[in-house]
Design a protein around this motif. Structure first.
Motif, PDB file in Angstrom:
ATOM      1  N   HIS A   1       0.817  -1.211   0.000  1.00  0.00           N
ATOM      2  CA  HIS A   1       0.000   0.000   0.000  1.00  0.00           C
ATOM      3  C   HIS A   1       0.856   1.269   0.000  1.00  0.00           C
ATOM      4  O   HIS A   1       0.359   2.349  -0.322  1.00  0.00           O
TER       5      HIS A   1
ATOM      6  N   GLU B   1      -2.497   6.669   0.862  1.00  0.00           N
ATOM      7  CA  GLU B   1      -3.432   7.798   0.792  1.00  0.00           C
ATOM      8  C   GLU B   1      -4.874   7.379   1.060  1.00  0.00           C
ATOM      9  O   GLU B   1      -5.654   8.138   1.629  1.00  0.00           O
ATOM     10  N   ASN B   2      -5.231   6.170   0.634  1.00  0.00           N
ATOM     11  CA  ASN B   2      -6.599   5.699   0.842  1.00  0.00           C
ATOM     12  C   ASN B   2      -6.788   5.343   2.319  1.00  0.00           C
ATOM     13  O   ASN B   2      -6.074   4.496   2.856  1.00  0.00           O
TER      14      ASN B   2
ATOM     15  N   TYR C   1      -8.847   3.548   3.759  1.00  0.00           N
ATOM     16  CA  TYR C   1      -9.243   2.158   3.988  1.00  0.00           C
ATOM     17  C   TYR C   1      -8.041   1.232   4.167  1.00  0.00           C
ATOM     18  O   TYR C   1      -8.165   0.168   4.774  1.00  0.00           O
TER      19      TYR C   1
ATOM     20  N   THR D   1     -11.678  -3.513  -7.847  1.00  0.00           N
ATOM     21  CA  THR D   1     -10.713  -2.573  -8.426  1.00  0.00           C
ATOM     22  C   THR D   1     -10.196  -3.070  -9.772  1.00  0.00           C
ATOM     23  O   THR D   1      -9.954  -2.279 -10.692  1.00  0.00           O
TER      24      THR D   1
ATOM     25  N   SER E   1      -4.401  -4.446  -8.526  1.00  0.00           N
ATOM     26  CA  SER E   1      -4.364  -4.803  -7.102  1.00  0.00           C
ATOM     27  C   SER E   1      -4.210  -6.315  -6.953  1.00  0.00           C
ATOM     28  O   SER E   1      -4.990  -7.074  -7.533  1.00  0.00           O
TER      29      SER E   1
END
Length: 305
Positions: free
Chosen positions: A199, A205-206, A208, A261, A278
């Motif tokens: 990540h 940045e996300n 989640y 995604t 992903s």
């Protein structure tokens, strides 16, 4: 914990009457075989990104899938000749450790981490993020250690005294149950670090992506504490079980998110997106270690009265 009591009974008393077709160690060995298979598949997908899998890159792919098959056959053989099955399984797990060590060396040789100028801040982090993953091969080592731990019978239960071939024994510093907790803790730690590095490519940045990080930290602490505590309380076991269930949920949800995604509009599947997008199997590592963690709670006995 008495010889007849699993940690699971502390939070689910009815589990005292639970009788599964396989013992805890057999389930651990089954999980080791499944992990070997998916390690082979995952490495195949990872190495397919370049479009040209080199000869040495086929080694972990072929080994992982072959090891899974051999371990399943060894499991069947154990019903008729357990000593031979144990030897066969241990050879596979030793091979897994060797493949893992060699893989780490190969991955290190393809990075500039060791020669990165210390005067350039962030260089090491950048290399760790974008270089071939060092933790990928390390999972072969972890599965090997898990398998070897599960292959030998502990007698008496929770004594840390393992029965070897020829009726010989070796005394370990911890009971098998506590050793399993430590192994699960290392598994979760490896999964957590791998997730953070993956990540980090999007600079976290996300918001989640912080969920698996938090769940992973919770799981690491819970697993290591269970290994350290000689006689965990009901609250300790409940917290640990909650951490493992959370990891499973995070893994399953992450799998769905990664799948969505990689899908194009209208749910069309484009293979290239699954190879370069992903990583589909990565979130399932959390579910995998969570399930391993729950298995540790089962009754450690080989035979029931």
């Amino acid at each position: 914990m008495t010889a007849s009591q699993s940690h699971l009974t502390k939070i689910v008393p009815a589990a005292e009457k639970l009788r599964l077709p396989l013992t805890r160690d057999q389930l651990m060995l089954l999980m080791a075989a499944i992990n070997q298979f998916f390690l082979g598949v995952d490495i195949y997908l990872a190495h397919s990104i370049s479009g040209d899998i080199k000869s040495n890159e086929w080694i972990p792919i072929i080994f992982g899938i072959s090891a899974a098959i051999i371990l399943l056959l060894a499991g069947l053989l154990a019903f008729r000749n357990r000593p031979l099955a144990t030897i066969l399984a241990n050879l596979v797990f030793l091979g897994s450790i060797i493949v893992g060590v060699v893989g780490i060396i190969f991955h290190l040789s393809r990075t500039s981490l060791l020669s990165a100028p210390v005067s350039e801040p962030g260089t090491a982090v950048y290399v760790l993020t974008w270089a071939p993953p060092l933790l990928g091969p390390a999972f072969f080592i972890l599965v090997g250690v898990l398998g070897i731990s599960a292959a030998w019978i502990e007698e008496p239960v929770n004594s840390g005294r393992l029965r070897l071939l020829g009726n010989r024994h070796v005394q370990m510093p911890y009971s098998k149950t506590r050793a399993y907790y430590f192994i699960v803790g290392v598994f979760i730690l490896g999964t957590l670090i791998s997730s953070v590095l993956d990540h980090a490519r999007i600079e976290l940045e996300n918001p989640y992506v912080w969920i698996p990080i938090g769940a992973g930290l919770f799981g690491v602490i819970a697993a290591f504490m269970m290994g350290i505590i000689e006689e965990p309380s009901t609250e300790d076991v409940a917290a640990y079980a909650a951490a493992m269930v959370l990891l499973i949920l995070v893994g399953l949800i992450g799998f769905v998110l990664h799948l969505n995604t990689n899908l194009v509009p209208r749910g069309t599947i484009v293979v290239e997106r699954f190879l370069r997008g992903s990583p589909l199997l990565a979130p399932l590592l959390f579910a995998n270690v969570g399930l391993l963690g729950l298995l540790v709670l089962l009754d450690p006995r080989e035979k029931f009265d």
